[in-house]
Design a protein around this motif. Structure first.
Motif, PDB file in Angstrom:
ATOM      1  N   MET A   1       0.754  -1.250  -0.089  1.00  0.00           N
ATOM      2  CA  MET A   1       0.001  -0.213   0.030  1.00  0.00           C
ATOM      3  C   MET A   1       1.040   1.099   0.057  1.00  0.00           C
ATOM      4  N   ARG A   2       0.395   2.193  -0.930  1.00  0.00           N
ATOM      5  CA  ARG A   2       1.422   3.285  -1.041  1.00  0.00           C
ATOM      6  C   ARG A   2       0.578   4.693  -0.930  1.00  0.00           C
ATOM      7  N   ILE A   3       0.844   5.515  -0.158  1.00  0.00           N
ATOM      8  CA  ILE A   3       0.355   6.548   0.300  1.00  0.00           C
ATOM      9  C   ILE A   3       0.793   7.881  -0.552  1.00  0.00           C
ATOM     10  N   ARG A   4      -0.238   8.517  -1.385  1.00  0.00           N
ATOM     11  CA  ARG A   4       0.473   9.593  -2.384  1.00  0.00           C
ATOM     12  C   ARG A   4      -0.032  10.896  -2.001  1.00  0.00           C
ATOM     13  N   PRO A   5       0.502  11.937  -2.064  1.00  0.00           N
ATOM     14  CA  PRO A   5      -0.187  13.339  -1.922  1.00  0.00           C
ATOM     15  C   PRO A   5      -0.934  13.724  -3.252  1.00  0.00           C
ATOM     16  N   VAL A   6      -1.920  14.336  -2.959  1.00  0.00           N
ATOM     17  CA  VAL A   6      -2.695  14.849  -4.105  1.00  0.00           C
ATOM     18  C   VAL A   6      -3.243  16.427  -3.903  1.00  0.00           C
ATOM     19  N   GLY A   7      -2.501  17.145  -4.535  1.00  0.00           N
ATOM     20  CA  GLY A   7      -2.730  18.723  -4.269  1.00  0.00           C
ATOM     21  C   GLY A   7      -2.356  19.049  -3.000  1.00  0.00           C
ATOM     22  N   ALA A   8      -2.937  20.091  -2.225  1.00  0.00           N
ATOM     23  CA  ALA A   8      -2.569  20.657  -1.005  1.00  0.00           C
ATOM     24  C   ALA A   8      -3.123  19.897   0.057  1.00  0.00           C
ATOM     25  N   HIS A   9      -4.203  19.176  -0.044  1.00  0.00           N
ATOM     26  CA  HIS A   9      -5.225  18.882   1.019  1.00  0.00           C
ATOM     27  C   HIS A   9      -5.723  17.332   0.801  1.00  0.00           C
ATOM     28  N   ALA A  10      -4.973  16.849   0.093  1.00  0.00           N
ATOM     29  CA  ALA A  10      -5.650  15.351   0.047  1.00  0.00           C
ATOM     30  C   ALA A  10      -4.608  14.088  -0.200  1.00  0.00           C
ATOM     31  N   LEU A  11      -4.971  13.029   0.009  1.00  0.00           N
ATOM     32  CA  LEU A  11      -4.169  11.747   0.163  1.00  0.00           C
ATOM     33  C   LEU A  11      -4.797  10.665  -0.723  1.00  0.00           C
ATOM     34  N   LEU A  12      -4.030  10.139  -1.462  1.00  0.00           N
ATOM     35  CA  LEU A  12      -4.364   8.805  -2.294  1.00  0.00           C
ATOM     36  C   LEU A  12      -3.831   7.482  -1.761  1.00  0.00           C
ATOM     37  N   ILE A  13      -4.707   6.741  -1.218  1.00  0.00           N
ATOM     38  CA  ILE A  13      -4.143   5.535  -0.676  1.00  0.00           C
ATOM     39  C   ILE A  13      -4.161   4.223  -2.051  1.00  0.00           C
ATOM     40  N   ASP A  14      -3.048   3.945  -2.472  1.00  0.00           N
ATOM     41  CA  ASP A  14      -3.197   2.864  -3.503  1.00  0.00           C
ATOM     42  C   ASP A  14      -3.137   1.559  -3.182  1.00  0.00           C
ATOM     43  N   CYS A  15      -4.047   0.966  -3.059  1.00  0.00           N
ATOM     44  CA  CYS A  15      -4.128  -0.392  -2.407  1.00  0.00           C
ATOM     45  C   CYS A  15      -3.512  -1.435  -3.694  1.00  0.00           C
ATOM     46  N   ALA A  16      -3.303  -1.057  -4.945  1.00  0.00           N
ATOM     47  CA  ALA A  16      -2.819  -2.043  -5.904  1.00  0.00           C
ATOM     48  C   ALA A  16      -1.523  -2.164  -5.604  1.00  0.00           C
ATOM     49  N   ALA A  76     -10.947  14.273   7.610  1.00  0.00           N
ATOM     50  CA  ALA A  76     -11.052  14.131   6.463  1.00  0.00           C
ATOM     51  C   ALA A  76     -12.396  14.590   5.857  1.00  0.00           C
ATOM     52  N   VAL A  77     -12.745  15.509   5.006  1.00  0.00           N
ATOM     53  CA  VAL A  77     -13.991  15.697   4.576  1.00  0.00           C
ATOM     54  C   VAL A  77     -14.658  14.627   4.043  1.00  0.00           C
ATOM     55  N   GLU A  78     -13.809  14.092   2.978  1.00  0.00           N
ATOM     56  CA  GLU A  78     -14.387  12.940   2.243  1.00  0.00           C
ATOM     57  C   GLU A  78     -13.553  11.543   2.255  1.00  0.00           C
ATOM     58  N   PRO A  94      -1.673  16.734   5.331  1.00  0.00           N
ATOM     59  CA  PRO A  94      -1.397  15.584   4.626  1.00  0.00           C
ATOM     60  C   PRO A  94      -0.166  14.912   5.085  1.00  0.00           C
ATOM     61  N   THR A  95       1.053  15.682   5.434  1.00  0.00           N
ATOM     62  CA  THR A  95       1.881  14.726   5.608  1.00  0.00           C
ATOM     63  C   THR A  95       2.001  14.150   7.088  1.00  0.00           C
ATOM     64  N   ALA A  96       1.256  14.879   7.977  1.00  0.00           N
ATOM     65  CA  ALA A  96       1.305  14.339   9.323  1.00  0.00           C
ATOM     66  C   ALA A  96       0.042  13.233   9.228  1.00  0.00           C
ATOM     67  N   THR A  97      -0.806  13.204   8.509  1.00  0.00           N
ATOM     68  CA  THR A  97      -2.029  12.593   8.390  1.00  0.00           C
ATOM     69  C   THR A  97      -1.401  11.064   7.777  1.00  0.00           C
ATOM     70  N   ALA A  98      -0.548  11.343   6.586  1.00  0.00           N
ATOM     71  CA  ALA A  98       0.010  10.003   5.978  1.00  0.00           C
ATOM     72  C   ALA A  98       1.041   9.325   6.814  1.00  0.00           C
TER      73      ALA A  98
END
Length: 240
Positions: A1-16, A76-78, A94-98
């Motif tokens: 699982m990899r956590i990627r930043p998306v813009g200034a206030h989002a994260l994408l968890i890539d389960c692939a 997280a809003v969504e 995002p950094t602390a959350t990741a």
């Protein structure tokens, strides 16, 4: 699982990534696995290297993140699941959350009354039932028995408001899309494509194989939530 930043206030968890990492590590041998540690800067968790399928990882992480947000441990809003990813939107830091997410391990799925179950009454008279039966090598009644006997789960929503992608069919029951999409699929059509089942909430073009129809309303902007089928829900396509 990899956590990627998306813009200034989002994260994408890539389960692939979990499946790819698990396969690579298995090939490297037990010694390499033992020596491989978690690199906090990589955004990859050792706990996620389980070799589970991406769809199962997505659901596990969706449930865990929703639980953590309910408990006040995540802001997280969504939280938006997809086929192989989970998007966290509206994350203040995002950094602390990741970094926190990287230390979490999703809980094992627990069957209890807190999980919503939706029973969908279906008339199995779809135009493509014979095609699905031929693809599976069975007769039409057996197709109906298989679909009514499967407990589906809403993996994610997309395509149109209220359209839920339902998982639960074994891999060997995967069916292809139609070679030529229909210009108009009636609202309430129950259909199959790839590993998914789905129900068209409104009339629209579509290339899925039609197996039945339902009168159950699937989206109402005045309802809370607006969608009848939400991620994580169990779904039974019951014959009527």
């Amino acid at each position: 699982m990899r956590i990627r930043p998306v813009g200034a206030h989002a994260l994408l968890i890539d389960c692939a990534e979990a499946e790819a990492e698990a396969g690579a590590e298995a090939g490297a041998g037990a010694e390499a696995e033992a020596e491989a540690g978690f690199d906090p800067g990589s955004g990859s968790t050792g706990a996620a290297r389980s070799g589970a399928d991406p769809a199962g990882q997505v659901e596990a992480w969706r449930a865990e993140l929703w639980r953590r947000r309910e408990a006040g441990e995540l802001t997280a809003v969504e939280i938006v699941p997809a086929a192989t990813t989970v998007l966290l939107h509206g994350v203040p830091d995002p950094t602390a959350t990741a970094a926190r997410i990287a230390t979490w391990t999703p809980r094992a799925a627990v069957r209890n009354g807190s999980v919503r179950t939706v029973r969908v009454p279906v008339t199995y008279d779809g135009e493509d039932l014979p095609r699905v039966a031929d693809h599976w090598g069975v007769d039409v009644p057996e197709v109906v028995r298989r679909l009514t006997g499967t407990e589906f789960r809403v993996a994610f929503c997309g395509f149109a408001p209220g359209f839920a992608y339902l998982t639960g069919l074994p891999a060997e029951w995967t069916v292809p899309r139609r070679d030529t999409p229909r210009p108009r699929v009636p609202a309430g059509s129950v259909a199959l494509a790839g590993p998914y089942a789905g129900i068209y909430p409104t009339a629209s073009p579509g290339g899925w194989q039609l197996v039945g129809r339902t009168d159950l309303p699937l989206f109402d902007v005045r309802a809370d939530p607006p969608a009848t089928l939400v991620p994580g829900s169990r779904v039974h396509l019951e014959a009527r």
